[in-house]
Scaffold this motif. Structure first.
Motif, PDB file in Angstrom:
ATOM      1  N   VAL A   6      72.267 -26.231 106.250  1.00  0.00           N
ATOM      2  CA  VAL A   6      71.101 -25.369 106.194  1.00  0.00           C
ATOM      3  C   VAL A   6      71.287 -24.913 105.262  1.00  0.00           C
ATOM      4  CG1 VAL A   6      69.668 -23.257 106.919  1.00  0.00           C
ATOM      5  CG2 VAL A   6      70.283 -25.326 108.650  1.00  0.00           C
ATOM      6  N   ALA A   7      72.900 -23.767 105.169  1.00  0.00           N
ATOM      7  CA  ALA A   7      73.083 -23.370 104.133  1.00  0.00           C
ATOM      8  C   ALA A   7      73.163 -24.366 102.649  1.00  0.00           C
ATOM      9  CB  ALA A   7      74.527 -22.657 104.212  1.00  0.00           C
ATOM     10  N   GLN A   8      73.037 -24.883 102.385  1.00  0.00           N
ATOM     11  CA  GLN A   8      73.017 -26.166 101.173  1.00  0.00           C
ATOM     12  C   GLN A   8      71.566 -25.278 100.872  1.00  0.00           C
ATOM     13  OE1 GLN A   8      74.869 -26.289  99.081  1.00  0.00           O
ATOM     14  NE2 GLN A   8      76.903 -26.714  99.956  1.00  0.00           N
ATOM     15  N   GLU A   9      70.616 -25.975 102.154  1.00  0.00           N
ATOM     16  CA  GLU A   9      68.363 -26.158 101.819  1.00  0.00           C
ATOM     17  C   GLU A   9      68.104 -24.999 101.559  1.00  0.00           C
ATOM     18  OE1 GLU A   9      67.426 -27.327 105.792  1.00  0.00           O
ATOM     19  OE2 GLU A   9      67.774 -29.083 105.115  1.00  0.00           O
ATOM     20  N   ILE A  10      69.215 -23.169 101.816  1.00  0.00           N
ATOM     21  CA  ILE A  10      68.702 -22.325 101.036  1.00  0.00           C
ATOM     22  C   ILE A  10      69.228 -22.119  99.786  1.00  0.00           C
ATOM     23  CG2 ILE A  10      69.103 -19.586 101.822  1.00  0.00           C
ATOM     24  CD1 ILE A  10      69.606 -20.278 104.944  1.00  0.00           C
ATOM     25  N   ARG A  11      70.299 -22.712  99.542  1.00  0.00           N
ATOM     26  CA  ARG A  11      70.955 -22.258  97.608  1.00  0.00           C
ATOM     27  C   ARG A  11      70.022 -23.106  97.301  1.00  0.00           C
ATOM     28  NH1 ARG A  11      72.549 -24.768  93.879  1.00  0.00           N
ATOM     29  NH2 ARG A  11      74.931 -23.931  92.339  1.00  0.00           N
ATOM     30  N   ALA A  12      69.357 -24.381  97.673  1.00  0.00           N
ATOM     31  CA  ALA A  12      68.018 -24.922  96.911  1.00  0.00           C
ATOM     32  C   ALA A  12      67.594 -23.753  96.736  1.00  0.00           C
ATOM     33  CB  ALA A  12      68.322 -26.098  97.069  1.00  0.00           C
ATOM     34  N   PRO A  20      47.254 -11.045 111.849  1.00  0.00           N
ATOM     35  CA  PRO A  20      48.980 -11.981 111.482  1.00  0.00           C
ATOM     36  C   PRO A  20      49.359 -11.333 110.305  1.00  0.00           C
ATOM     37  CG  PRO A  20      46.407 -12.889 111.382  1.00  0.00           C
ATOM     38  CD  PRO A  20      46.197 -12.268 112.325  1.00  0.00           C
ATOM     39  N   GLY A  21      48.749 -10.913 108.857  1.00  0.00           N
ATOM     40  CA  GLY A  21      48.672 -10.414 107.637  1.00  0.00           C
ATOM     41  C   GLY A  21      48.470 -11.910 106.953  1.00  0.00           C
ATOM     42  N   ARG A  22      49.000 -10.630 105.891  1.00  0.00           N
ATOM     43  CA  ARG A  22      48.646 -12.247 104.571  1.00  0.00           C
ATOM     44  C   ARG A  22      49.912 -13.059 104.302  1.00  0.00           C
ATOM     45  NH1 ARG A  22      44.650 -10.363 106.491  1.00  0.00           N
ATOM     46  NH2 ARG A  22      43.245  -9.171 104.795  1.00  0.00           N
ATOM     47  N   LYS A  23      49.509 -14.069 103.466  1.00  0.00           N
ATOM     48  CA  LYS A  23      49.991 -15.007 103.230  1.00  0.00           C
ATOM     49  C   LYS A  23      50.519 -15.219 101.466  1.00  0.00           C
ATOM     50  CE  LYS A  23      51.357 -20.378 102.756  1.00  0.00           C
ATOM     51  NZ  LYS A  23      50.554 -21.270 102.136  1.00  0.00           N
ATOM     52  N   ALA A  24      51.422 -14.568 101.349  1.00  0.00           N
ATOM     53  CA  ALA A  24      51.662 -14.412 100.139  1.00  0.00           C
ATOM     54  C   ALA A  24      51.596 -15.411  98.804  1.00  0.00           C
ATOM     55  CB  ALA A  24      54.134 -14.106 100.183  1.00  0.00           C
ATOM     56  N   THR A  25      51.949 -15.169  97.454  1.00  0.00           N
ATOM     57  CA  THR A  25      51.703 -15.981  96.621  1.00  0.00           C
ATOM     58  C   THR A  25      53.538 -16.755  96.214  1.00  0.00           C
ATOM     59  OG1 THR A  25      51.228 -14.545  94.977  1.00  0.00           O
ATOM     60  CG2 THR A  25      48.730 -15.897  96.124  1.00  0.00           C
ATOM     61  N   SER A  26      53.537 -16.102  96.314  1.00  0.00           N
ATOM     62  CA  SER A  26      55.213 -16.713  95.974  1.00  0.00           C
ATOM     63  C   SER A  26      55.990 -16.858  97.088  1.00  0.00           C
ATOM     64  CB  SER A  26      55.754 -15.240  94.993  1.00  0.00           C
ATOM     65  OG  SER A  26      55.434 -14.392  94.134  1.00  0.00           O
ATOM     66  N   PRO A  27      56.684 -17.501  97.708  1.00  0.00           N
ATOM     67  CA  PRO A  27      56.547 -18.199  98.381  1.00  0.00           C
ATOM     68  C   PRO A  27      58.446 -18.302  98.782  1.00  0.00           C
ATOM     69  CG  PRO A  27      56.934 -19.910  97.131  1.00  0.00           C
ATOM     70  CD  PRO A  27      56.582 -18.907  96.189  1.00  0.00           C
ATOM     71  N   LEU A  28      59.257 -17.002  98.192  1.00  0.00           N
ATOM     72  CA  LEU A  28      60.357 -17.046  98.050  1.00  0.00           C
ATOM     73  C   LEU A  28      61.209 -17.019  98.906  1.00  0.00           C
ATOM     74  CD1 LEU A  28      63.366 -17.398  97.202  1.00  0.00           C
ATOM     75  CD2 LEU A  28      63.120 -15.359  95.985  1.00  0.00           C
ATOM     76  N   PHE A  29      60.808 -15.115  99.398  1.00  0.00           N
ATOM     77  CA  PHE A  29      60.582 -14.656 100.584  1.00  0.00           C
ATOM     78  C   PHE A  29      60.565 -15.013 101.890  1.00  0.00           C
ATOM     79  CE2 PHE A  29      60.362 -11.464 104.000  1.00  0.00           C
ATOM     80  CZ  PHE A  29      61.185 -10.293 103.737  1.00  0.00           C
ATOM     81  N   GLY A  30      59.171 -15.899 102.288  1.00  0.00           N
ATOM     82  CA  GLY A  30      59.491 -16.899 103.416  1.00  0.00           C
ATOM     83  C   GLY A  30      59.953 -17.633 103.531  1.00  0.00           C
ATOM     84  N   ASP A  31      60.597 -18.180 102.123  1.00  0.00           N
ATOM     85  CA  ASP A  31      61.298 -19.560 102.673  1.00  0.00           C
ATOM     86  C   ASP A  31      62.688 -19.420 103.155  1.00  0.00           C
ATOM     87  OD1 ASP A  31      59.077 -21.112 102.190  1.00  0.00           O
ATOM     88  OD2 ASP A  31      59.922 -21.478 100.104  1.00  0.00           O
ATOM     89  N   LEU A  32      63.199 -17.800 102.523  1.00  0.00           N
ATOM     90  CA  LEU A  32      64.616 -17.178 103.101  1.00  0.00           C
ATOM     91  C   LEU A  32      64.097 -17.124 104.406  1.00  0.00           C
ATOM     92  CD1 LEU A  32      66.087 -15.614  99.702  1.00  0.00           C
ATOM     93  CD2 LEU A  32      66.175 -17.398 100.476  1.00  0.00           C
ATOM     94  N   ALA A  33      63.308 -16.109 104.442  1.00  0.00           N
ATOM     95  CA  ALA A  33      63.523 -15.792 106.133  1.00  0.00           C
ATOM     96  C   ALA A  33      63.279 -17.074 106.994  1.00  0.00           C
ATOM     97  CB  ALA A  33      61.882 -15.497 106.487  1.00  0.00           C
ATOM     98  N   SER A  34      62.343 -18.053 106.881  1.00  0.00           N
ATOM     99  CA  SER A  34      62.309 -19.728 107.917  1.00  0.00           C
ATOM    100  C   SER A  34      64.192 -20.185 106.987  1.00  0.00           C
ATOM    101  CB  SER A  34      61.544 -20.647 106.674  1.00  0.00           C
ATOM    102  OG  SER A  34      59.980 -20.077 106.872  1.00  0.00           O
ATOM    103  N   GLY A  35      64.376 -20.204 106.263  1.00  0.00           N
ATOM    104  CA  GLY A  35      66.577 -20.691 106.409  1.00  0.00           C
ATOM    105  C   GLY A  35      66.651 -19.693 107.036  1.00  0.00           C
ATOM    106  N   MET A  36      66.595 -18.722 106.752  1.00  0.00           N
ATOM    107  CA  MET A  36      67.926 -17.437 108.243  1.00  0.00           C
ATOM    108  C   MET A  36      67.141 -18.473 109.329  1.00  0.00           C
ATOM    109  SD  MET A  36      69.802 -16.230 105.810  1.00  0.00           S
ATOM    110  CE  MET A  36      70.572 -15.335 106.581  1.00  0.00           C
TER     111      MET A  36
END
Length: 313
Positions: free
Chosen positions: A211-217, A180-196
C-alpha cells in the motif's frame, strides 16, 4: 487601547458542527460551492508569497498546545528531509524551490512563523523512499511499522498536498460542513486519504509495504504533472476562520479511528484547562490564552465532524 479580539468565526448556520456541550443540531446541509480554480499566474503568486510576519497578540508565557496534530518536526534524523520550520538549508540538504502557501494571518490568527520551503519533487520522493526503508528495517509488529512510517511521511505528504493539492482541501471542508460535500477536481488529497485508510487496514508488513508503494506512486504522479495546481485554502480560511493549519487537517483526515478518538479526548482536556486559565484572568486581556482556546476549539469541532463523517463515536 484596541478592544480584545472577538470570538472566532465558526460556522453555525445549517452546519453540523454544533457547540462543545450540545449534540449537533439536525439541519439541512448548507451548500458550499468550491472556489473557482485560480489562473496559473495567480497560483504561482500564492505559492511564492511570504508568510505574514506581523504581531498576533501572543503572550510570551502562553502554553502552546496542539492536541489535534502530531509533532511535525521535519527530518532531524533524516538527512533527505529538511525541517519544516523555514530554517535555512545546510550543506547536504536539498535546496528549497519556493515557499509553501499558508492559511492567511491576521490579528485573530494565533501564530506567525518563518516561511517554509518547498522541496523539489525528486527530493520529496527520495524522502518517502528513505522513510519506507527505515520503517521496513524495524523488524517490529505491523502497528509499530505503520506508526513510524506515518510519523516520517506526514510532513512530506503535507508538502506534496501543498504543491499539487488543488481544490482537495476545499472539497474536504465541504464534506465536513455540508455532507456529503463536493468532489474535488484535483484528486491528490482524496487519493492520499483513501491510501492512508488502506494503510491502516494492512494486516501485515508486506501488505503495508504494498500500500505504501501505491501511495508513493500517487504522489509521484501528482508531482509529475507538468502544471500541478497548488493547494487552495479559501474554504479553510472563510469557513474555519483560518484557525486550522494544513498539518492539522491532514493529521485528522489520515488518523485511524483510535487516534482520532484519543485526540478528541485530549483536545477536550486542553479546552477545560484553558477555560480555567481564562477564568483566572477575568478583567485582563486574555491574549495568547484566548487565541489558543479559539484554535483548539475549532480543531476539536473539525475532529468531531470527521468522526461523524466516518460514523464513529
Amino acid at each position: 487601547m484596541p478592544p480584545p479580539p472577538s470570538k472566532p468565526k465558526v460556522p453555525t448556520r445549517d452546519v453540523p458542527l454544533g457547540d462543545d456541550d450540545e449534540a449537533p443540531t439536525q439541519m439541512q446541509p448548507r451548500k458550499l460551492a468550491l472556489p473557482r480554480a485560480p489562473s496559473r499566474e495567480s497560483e504561482s503568486t500564492v505559492v511564492g508569497r511570504p508568510s505574514w510576519s506581523g504581531g498576533d497578540g501572543f503572550e510570551a508565557s502562553e502554553v502552546k498546545t496542539s492536541p489535534g496534530r502530531p509533532a511535525f518536526t521535519g527530518g532531524r534524523t533524516n538527512p533527505g528531509v529538511p525541517a519544516l520550520s523555514g530554517e535555512a538549508t545546510s550543506p547536504g540538504r536539498p535546496a528549497f524551490t519556493g515557499v509553501a502557501p499558508e492559511v492567511r494571518k491576521s490579528l485573530f490568527h494565533d501564530r506567525s512563523a518563518p516561511p517554509r520551503g518547498l522541496l523539489p519533487s525528486e527530493a520529496l520522493l527520495a524522502g518517502l523512499d528513505e522513510a519506507l526503508q527505515k520503517a521496513a528495517q524495524l523488524k517490529a509488529p505491523v502497528a509499530a511499522v505503520r506508526g513510524q512510517l506515518k510519523k516520517d511521511w506526514l510532513p512530506l505528504l503535507r508538502l506534496a498536498v501543498e504543491q499539487a493539492g488543488g481544490d482537495g482541501m476545499d472539497a474536504y471542508v465541504t464534506q465536513l460542513l455540508a455532507p456529503p460535500g463536493r468532489k474535488a477536481t484535483s484528486p491528490l488529497f482524496g487519493d492520499l486519504a483513501s491510501g492512508m485508510e488502506r494503510l491502516e487496514a494492512a494486516a501485515d508488513v508486506n501488505a503495508l509495504s504494498t500500500v505504501a508503494q501505491e501511495i508513493r506512486a500517487t504522489v509521484a504522479s501528482a508531482l509529475g504533472d507538468p502544471s500541478p495546481r497548488a493547494i487552495s485554502l479559501k474554504l479553510l480560511e472563510s469557513e474555519l476562520d483560518g484557525r486550522v493549519e494544513v498539518d492539522a487537517m491532514l493529521s485528522i483526515r489520515f488518523a485511524s479511528n483510535a487516534e482520532l478518538m484519543t485526540r478528541r479526548v485530549e483536545a477536550e482536556k486542553t479546552l477545560e484547562e484553558l477555560r480555567k486559565q481564562m477564568q483566572v484572568l477575568t478583567g485582563k486581556p486574555p491574549g495568547g490564552i484566548f487565541s489558543n482556546f479559539a484554535r483548539v476549539k475549532v480543531e476539536k469541532r473539525v475532529m468531531d465532524a470527521e468522526a461523524r463523517r466516518r460514523g464513529v463515536r
